[in-house]
Design an enzyme around this catalytic site. Sequence first.
Site, PDB file in Angstrom:
ATOM      1  N   CYS A 124       0.839  -1.254   0.038  1.00 45.61           N
ATOM      2  CA  CYS A 124      -0.048  -0.162  -0.002  1.00 45.61           C
ATOM      3  C   CYS A 124       0.915   1.153   0.010  1.00 45.61           C
ATOM      4  O   CYS A 124       1.760   1.578   0.930  1.00 45.61           O
ATOM      5  CB  CYS A 124      -0.724  -0.091   1.159  1.00 45.61           C
ATOM      6  SG  CYS A 124      -2.006   1.407   1.328  1.00 45.61           S
ATOM      7  N   CYS A 127      -2.017   4.514   1.616  1.00 49.15           N
ATOM      8  CA  CYS A 127      -2.940   4.238   2.732  1.00 49.15           C
ATOM      9  C   CYS A 127      -2.643   5.390   3.994  1.00 49.15           C
ATOM     10  O   CYS A 127      -1.829   5.484   4.431  1.00 49.15           O
ATOM     11  CB  CYS A 127      -2.764   2.944   3.580  1.00 49.15           C
ATOM     12  SG  CYS A 127      -2.867   1.549   2.254  1.00 49.15           S
TER      13      CYS A 127
END
Length: 282
Positions: A124, A127
Amino acid sequence: MKRDVPSPDSAAGTAEMPAQRTFAVRRWRHGAAGTEVDHLAEEVPVALEYNGISHAVMLATPADLEDFAIGFSLSEGIVEAAADLYGIDVEAGAQGITVRVEIATGAFVALKGRRRALAGRTGCGLCGTESLDEVMRMPAPVSSEATFDPAVFEHAFSALHKRQALLRDTGATHAAGWMRADGELALVREDVGRHNALDKLAGALARGGQEDIARGAVIVTSRASYEMVQKTAAIGAGVLAAVSGPTAMAVRLAESAGITLAGFVRGGSLVVYSHPQRLQIA
């Protein structure tokens, strides 16, 4: 800062938490079933604290975490230079690992001004990011006059694959490597997350301080996403070579940041998406 001289390849995990674990599994192959022992890459929450304040929780492989903290701090712009990092302490607990980082007062004041809660997942890159300005951080253009014979990348990726100990055991990790101007693979870092692997490489480079950044290249076993280009620019490297393809946003950033971005580096071929002058292609 608690520092050890980094080894070229290091993925042994912390003393309290190994980088991989074994599990008893049932395997079915060609119609026959059996019980075997399998090796799995570990993935744990790693909390990064700056001067006692929690800043980010990432899921990562618990190896080379000091490198990870240094590289993350540099690539996220939390500090401008490794000299702004005064101390790093890694502590394993029941729920995960806490990495406590002491940074210079000026860097901490700036960090508090833009604090965010960052809940990380494997792979990610955005995020928890609170604003578009944070996403679209434009790095300063890199200054690198390095040039490479394209053939050295294939040799470097071959060497990278051979030195991926965690991948060999588990089949579940990415790697980032530092290739010198002559094609020698000098450093390798692995993690379940491609961004984490590159942060670990950045930290190892900053800790060692012996590589000529202007004359080397970053190679990665993943696709070349926007964040991977950002982190390469933070290192100051002029070349990012990936085994898979880039995104359109990554190409735009590489073009503006002065980075030579190459993708699909495999099987004796590659595709250059920006600044081809660093590759000796007729």
